[in-house]
Design a protein around this motif. Structure first.
Motif, PDB file in Angstrom:
ATOM      1  N   ARG A   7       0.846  -1.319  -0.164  1.00  0.00           N
ATOM      2  CA  ARG A   7      -0.105   0.109   0.203  1.00  0.00           C
ATOM      3  C   ARG A   7       0.944   1.336   0.029  1.00  0.00           C
ATOM      4  NH1 ARG A   7      -5.153   1.383   4.094  1.00  0.00           N
ATOM      5  NH2 ARG A   7      -5.496   3.327   3.303  1.00  0.00           N
ATOM      6  N   ARG A   8       1.965   1.313   0.847  1.00  0.00           N
ATOM      7  CA  ARG A   8       2.951   2.235   0.830  1.00  0.00           C
ATOM      8  C   ARG A   8       3.363   2.515  -0.280  1.00  0.00           C
ATOM      9  NH1 ARG A   8       6.002   1.782   6.516  1.00  0.00           N
ATOM     10  NH2 ARG A   8       4.259   2.512   8.001  1.00  0.00           N
ATOM     11  N   GLY A   9       3.897   1.792  -1.235  1.00  0.00           N
ATOM     12  CA  GLY A   9       4.501   1.590  -2.520  1.00  0.00           C
ATOM     13  C   GLY A   9       3.659   1.986  -3.567  1.00  0.00           C
ATOM     14  N   VAL A  10       2.353   1.803  -3.547  1.00  0.00           N
ATOM     15  CA  VAL A  10       1.281   2.254  -4.212  1.00  0.00           C
ATOM     16  C   VAL A  10       1.025   3.687  -3.944  1.00  0.00           C
ATOM     17  CG1 VAL A  10      -1.408   2.178  -4.943  1.00  0.00           C
ATOM     18  CG2 VAL A  10       0.038   0.113  -4.616  1.00  0.00           C
ATOM     19  N   ASP A  11       0.936   4.155  -2.889  1.00  0.00           N
ATOM     20  CA  ASP A  11       0.687   5.799  -2.640  1.00  0.00           C
ATOM     21  C   ASP A  11       2.042   6.555  -2.939  1.00  0.00           C
ATOM     22  OD1 ASP A  11      -1.739   4.792  -1.137  1.00  0.00           O
ATOM     23  OD2 ASP A  11      -0.673   4.815   0.744  1.00  0.00           O
ATOM     24  N   HIS A  12       3.131   5.969  -2.902  1.00  0.00           N
ATOM     25  CA  HIS A  12       4.222   6.534  -3.195  1.00  0.00           C
ATOM     26  C   HIS A  12       4.299   6.698  -4.747  1.00  0.00           C
ATOM     27  CE1 HIS A  12       8.446   7.306  -4.457  1.00  0.00           C
ATOM     28  NE2 HIS A  12       8.591   7.727  -3.163  1.00  0.00           N
ATOM     29  N   ALA A  13       4.002   5.816  -5.581  1.00  0.00           N
ATOM     30  CA  ALA A  13       3.697   5.699  -6.946  1.00  0.00           C
ATOM     31  C   ALA A  13       2.851   6.841  -7.285  1.00  0.00           C
ATOM     32  CB  ALA A  13       3.587   4.418  -7.521  1.00  0.00           C
ATOM     33  N   ALA A  14       1.536   6.677  -6.808  1.00  0.00           N
ATOM     34  CA  ALA A  14       0.679   7.596  -7.105  1.00  0.00           C
ATOM     35  C   ALA A  14       1.063   8.969  -6.943  1.00  0.00           C
ATOM     36  CB  ALA A  14      -0.778   7.176  -6.334  1.00  0.00           C
ATOM     37  N   THR A  15       1.568   9.162  -5.581  1.00  0.00           N
ATOM     38  CA  THR A  15       1.860  10.501  -5.574  1.00  0.00           C
ATOM     39  C   THR A  15       3.103  11.078  -6.351  1.00  0.00           C
ATOM     40  OG1 THR A  15       1.780  10.187  -3.056  1.00  0.00           O
ATOM     41  CG2 THR A  15       3.018  12.119  -3.715  1.00  0.00           C
ATOM     42  N   THR A  16       3.919  10.074  -6.703  1.00  0.00           N
ATOM     43  CA  THR A  16       4.974  10.626  -7.831  1.00  0.00           C
ATOM     44  C   THR A  16       4.545  10.802  -9.010  1.00  0.00           C
ATOM     45  OG1 THR A  16       6.650   9.246  -6.774  1.00  0.00           O
ATOM     46  CG2 THR A  16       7.201   9.782  -8.951  1.00  0.00           C
ATOM     47  N   ALA A  17       3.557   9.959  -9.730  1.00  0.00           N
ATOM     48  CA  ALA A  17       2.903  10.409 -10.839  1.00  0.00           C
ATOM     49  C   ALA A  17       2.060  11.706 -10.853  1.00  0.00           C
ATOM     50  CB  ALA A  17       1.869   8.914 -11.061  1.00  0.00           C
ATOM     51  N   ILE A  18       1.274  11.831  -9.644  1.00  0.00           N
ATOM     52  CA  ILE A  18       0.413  12.918  -9.711  1.00  0.00           C
ATOM     53  C   ILE A  18       1.324  14.431  -9.887  1.00  0.00           C
ATOM     54  CG2 ILE A  18      -1.109  14.459  -8.208  1.00  0.00           C
ATOM     55  CD1 ILE A  18      -2.207  11.813  -7.220  1.00  0.00           C
ATOM     56  N   THR A  19       2.640  14.323  -9.007  1.00  0.00           N
ATOM     57  CA  THR A  19       3.483  15.403  -9.064  1.00  0.00           C
ATOM     58  C   THR A  19       4.026  15.847 -10.416  1.00  0.00           C
ATOM     59  OG1 THR A  19       4.042  14.900  -6.609  1.00  0.00           O
ATOM     60  CG2 THR A  19       5.588  16.149  -7.757  1.00  0.00           C
ATOM     61  N   THR A  20       4.338  14.460 -10.853  1.00  0.00           N
ATOM     62  CA  THR A  20       5.156  14.648 -12.080  1.00  0.00           C
ATOM     63  C   THR A  20       4.171  15.280 -13.209  1.00  0.00           C
ATOM     64  OG1 THR A  20       6.452  12.749 -11.823  1.00  0.00           O
ATOM     65  CG2 THR A  20       6.248  13.314 -14.400  1.00  0.00           C
ATOM     66  N   VAL A  21       2.887  14.859 -13.320  1.00  0.00           N
ATOM     67  CA  VAL A  21       1.761  15.492 -14.282  1.00  0.00           C
ATOM     68  C   VAL A  21       1.711  16.942 -13.984  1.00  0.00           C
ATOM     69  CG1 VAL A  21      -0.673  15.578 -14.701  1.00  0.00           C
ATOM     70  CG2 VAL A  21       0.638  13.264 -14.447  1.00  0.00           C
ATOM     71  N   ILE A  22       1.607  17.374 -12.507  1.00  0.00           N
ATOM     72  CA  ILE A  22       1.294  18.830 -12.252  1.00  0.00           C
ATOM     73  C   ILE A  22       2.915  19.580 -12.724  1.00  0.00           C
ATOM     74  CG2 ILE A  22       1.669  20.239 -10.282  1.00  0.00           C
ATOM     75  CD1 ILE A  22      -0.239  18.281  -8.859  1.00  0.00           C
ATOM     76  N   ILE A  23       3.943  19.074 -12.368  1.00  0.00           N
ATOM     77  CA  ILE A  23       5.227  19.739 -12.996  1.00  0.00           C
ATOM     78  C   ILE A  23       5.054  19.880 -14.518  1.00  0.00           C
ATOM     79  CG2 ILE A  23       7.595  19.433 -13.251  1.00  0.00           C
ATOM     80  CD1 ILE A  23       7.631  18.064 -10.589  1.00  0.00           C
TER      81      ILE A  23
END
Length: 275
Positions: A7-23
């Motif tokens: 779950r932590r890995g999925v949350d981290h991957a989702a956070t990274t993906a959202i941050t990348t899209v925003i950037i």
């Protein structure tokens, strides 16, 4: 533990993906302007965006070959540089005094400083036009420096007050017990501790006045035109808008603030290392 790790890995991957899209969304207009600055006009106005094209430096050559651009660049560097320097020299000590000493009507002063940012540029420019014309200073660097000083001073003071207010008073009291006077406490204790936030306020005020257009349009005509005014004039060149030239001027307009941030950051780090 396994499910928690997944779950932590999925949350981290989702956070990274959202941050990348925003950037990417935030940087796309800048990257597109840089890309278009190397295109011919036909490659820009084509209905289907072209990512593969023959790059050209003609747009930059046309911008840099314009005498108005060199004049605007010199005016911007001189006017904005002096306005920001004076704003920092006057605003940072003023912010420290407001944050640390029992000044009457302190809240009213802070609200007044904030209210200066509420005013639209036209509301500021119209009375200043009359004032500078009466004083014979219209379309002069001095009038622009004083006008921009109102912006830089209010912005730097407003953003610097919380930086000094967050400094624990115990640190300054300990310095006073060691024999430091009020000026030494400010220079050797408060200023280094709040330096990063102060640098942010100075950079923000620099970007505000460097990119300011409406006031400069109203208060200048030829002698003291700043770079944004000159860049805006490229949109009226002939019947077709030279989008390549416009994008090239936009890129060149964005370079000085980036250089300013880098130079100020190195200067600040050098000062703090010697203290």
């Amino acid at each position: 533990m396994g499910k928690l790790t997944i779950r932590r890995g999925v949350d981290h991957a989702a956070t990274t993906a959202i941050t990348t899209v925003i950037i990417l969304v935030a940087l796309f207009p800048i990257l597109w302007a840089v890309l278009n600055s190397f295109k011919e006009l036909m490659d820009i106005v084509t209905p289907v965006p072209r990512f593969f094209f023959s790059p050209t430096l003609a747009n930059y050559k046309q911008v840099l070959a314009s005498p108005e651009v060199l004049t605007g660049l010199g005016n911007s560097v001189a006017i904005v540089g002096v306005a920001v320097l004076l704003g920092a020299v006057l605003g940072v000590p003023a912010a420290y005094a407001i944050a640390r000493y029992p000044i009457p009507a302190k809240k009213d002063i802070q609200f007044f400083l904030l209210s200066l940012r509420f005013l639209p540029p036209v509301a500021v420019a119209i009375p200043l036009i009359s004032i500078w014309i009466d004083l014979g200073l219209y379309d002069s660097r001095l009038s622009m420096v004083v006008t921009y000083l109102l912006v830089t001073l209010s912005t730097i003071i407003w953003l610097s007050i919380p930086a000094f207010a967050r400094i624990p008073k115990e640190i300054e009291e300990a310095a006073a017990l060691d024999g430091y006077g009020p000026y030494q406490v400010f220079w050797y204790v408060a200023l280094p501790v709040a330096s990063k936030t102060l640098m942010g306020g100075i950079v923000f005020s620099f970007v505000l006045v460097w990119n300011e257009l409406m006031i400069a349009l109203a208060l200048t005509s030829s002698k003291s035109m700043t770079l944004p005014v000159v860049a805006s004039a490229f949109t009226s060149m002939g019947q077709e808008v030279p989008w390549g030239v416009v994008n090239a001027s936009t890129v060149l307009l964005a370079l000085p603030p980036l250089l300013f941030v880098g130079i100020l950051g190195r200067l600040l780090n050098s000062m703090l290392k010697h203290k």
